[in-house]
Structure formats: C-alpha cells, structure tokens
Design a protein around this motif. Structure first.
Motif, PDB file in Angstrom:
ATOM      1  N   VAL A 232       0.842  -1.201   0.000  1.00  0.00           N
ATOM      2  CA  VAL A 232       0.000   0.000   0.000  1.00  0.00           C
ATOM      3  C   VAL A 232       0.876   1.250   0.000  1.00  0.00           C
TER       4      VAL A 232
ATOM      5  N   ARG B 127       1.217   4.104  -2.896  1.00  0.00           N
ATOM      6  CA  ARG B 127       0.966   5.510  -2.593  1.00  0.00           C
ATOM      7  C   ARG B 127       2.120   6.391  -3.064  1.00  0.00           C
TER       8      ARG B 127
ATOM      9  N   PRO C 126      -0.125   8.014  -9.594  1.00  0.00           N
ATOM     10  CA  PRO C 126      -1.538   7.608  -9.589  1.00  0.00           C
ATOM     11  C   PRO C 126      -1.963   7.154 -10.985  1.00  0.00           C
TER      12      PRO C 126
ATOM     13  N   ASN D 180      -3.586  12.987  -8.034  1.00  0.00           N
ATOM     14  CA  ASN D 180      -3.015  12.475  -6.787  1.00  0.00           C
ATOM     15  C   ASN D 180      -3.789  11.239  -6.349  1.00  0.00           C
ATOM     16  N   TRP D 181      -3.193  10.503  -5.411  1.00  0.00           N
ATOM     17  CA  TRP D 181      -3.883   9.381  -4.811  1.00  0.00           C
ATOM     18  C   TRP D 181      -4.851   9.896  -3.749  1.00  0.00           C
ATOM     19  N   SER D 182      -6.080   9.451  -3.792  1.00  0.00           N
ATOM     20  CA  SER D 182      -7.010   9.702  -2.691  1.00  0.00           C
ATOM     21  C   SER D 182      -7.106   8.394  -1.896  1.00  0.00           C
ATOM     22  N   LEU D 183      -7.590   8.490  -0.691  1.00  0.00           N
ATOM     23  CA  LEU D 183      -7.700   7.281   0.131  1.00  0.00           C
ATOM     24  C   LEU D 183      -8.664   6.275  -0.491  1.00  0.00           C
TER      25      LEU D 183
ATOM     26  N   LEU E 105      -6.978   4.648  -3.482  1.00  0.00           N
ATOM     27  CA  LEU E 105      -6.023   3.639  -3.013  1.00  0.00           C
ATOM     28  C   LEU E 105      -6.745   2.369  -2.560  1.00  0.00           C
TER      29      LEU E 105
ATOM     30  N   HIS F   7     -11.306   2.855   3.165  1.00  0.00           N
ATOM     31  CA  HIS F   7     -10.366   3.976   3.036  1.00  0.00           C
ATOM     32  C   HIS F   7      -9.790   4.353   4.399  1.00  0.00           C
TER      33      HIS F   7
ATOM     34  N   ILE G  51      -6.757   2.278   5.099  1.00  0.00           N
ATOM     35  CA  ILE G  51      -5.656   2.828   4.306  1.00  0.00           C
ATOM     36  C   ILE G  51      -5.091   4.080   4.988  1.00  0.00           C
ATOM     37  N   ARG G  52      -5.960   4.934   5.498  1.00  0.00           N
ATOM     38  CA  ARG G  52      -5.518   6.160   6.177  1.00  0.00           C
ATOM     39  C   ARG G  52      -4.661   5.820   7.388  1.00  0.00           C
TER      40      ARG G  52
ATOM     41  N   LEU H 281      -1.215   4.526   6.313  1.00  0.00           N
ATOM     42  CA  LEU H 281      -0.344   5.593   5.834  1.00  0.00           C
ATOM     43  C   LEU H 281       0.067   6.540   6.944  1.00  0.00           C
TER      44      LEU H 281
END
Length: 147
Positions: free
Chosen positions: A101, A105, A109, A115-118, A121, A136, A139-140, A143
């Motif tokens: 992941v 990131r 993208p 850009n990558w958003s959550l 991703l 998401h 994922i947050r 990260l």
C-alpha cells in the motif's frame, strides 16, 4: 436516600488503601478509588456520596459504582478496577500488505488522476488482489503510521 451498598473495610484493607494513597502506588485512578473507599467506610468517616464526589472531583455515580463493585465483586476489583473483557481487534493488513500500500501511494496515480485519494487507493488495493476488501479508513491508518 439510604445507601444500597454499605462499605465496611477491615483494618488490613484500610492500611492497604492508606499505603496506596501515601506512596501514590499505582495509577491515578487506583489512588482515587482508594481515597473514595476510605471516605465511604461506614466504620470510618462515612461521608455522603455527594460530599465524596465534591472532594475528589468526580460524579456521585462514580462513587456509587465503586461502592457497588466493592460489595459485589470484592476488594481487589474495587481498588484495581476491571480488566478489559475483549481483546483488541486484529490488524486488517499484515506487514507485506502495508508495504505494498505504501509503495503504491509513493508511485504515480492511475491515468486521469492527479493524486492518490484514500478511496482510490482502497479501490486499487482490492483490484490488485492485495486484500479481499478494505476501507479507506484502514488505508488512512496504515499511511499515518508511516509518518
């Protein structure tokens, strides 16, 4: 209103509570419980719940709960508190999946995205079969640990 749970401490229990308070042994919650039990002792000061709550900056319900715990579950549980019943939830991603992941990131993208958003991703992680399903929020959190 008459008290439903009457606190009666033995000499040994009183000494143990006084030791906890004097040496500040244990957590602040344990010290506060010890103070509350000593003031609630029927053979000692026998303060009202309202007076105890005011003296130790807590709610009267807290004092009632400590009294109840002493009578129903015993001295040790009343002083030390209850242990957590449920285990913490297991991690949703293992170390290898987290690394994938993070690597994703840090890469470019997909076409059409700046850009990558959550959510993007999370979708990509599922599409690439890294995991079966993921939110998401997971994922947050993954990260965020990265710093």
């Amino acid at each position: 209103m008459p008290k439903k749970y009457i606190v009666r401490l033995s000499k040994c229990e009183q000494e143990e509570l006084q030791s906890v308070i004097k040496k500040l042994k244990g957590s602040s919650q344990k010290v506060r419980r010890a103070q509350i039990l000593l003031k609630a002792d029927a053979s000692g000061p026998n303060w009202t719940d309202e007076r105890i709550a005011e003296a130790f900056c807590c709610r009267t319900k807290t004092v009632e709960n400590i009294r109840k715990r002493l009578v129903e579950q015993g001295f040790e549980v009343a002083v030390n508190g209850l242990k957590r019943q449920s285990a913490p939830t297991p991690k949703l991603l293992d170390g290898e999946q987290e690394a994938q992941v993070i690597a994703m990131r840090l890469g470019k993208p997909p076409k059409g995205y700046g850009n990558w958003s959550l959510r993007l991703l999370a979708r990509q992680v599922v599409e690439l079969d890294i995991v079966e399903s993921v939110s998401h929020e997971t994922i947050r959190q993954t990260l965020k640990k990265m710093g």
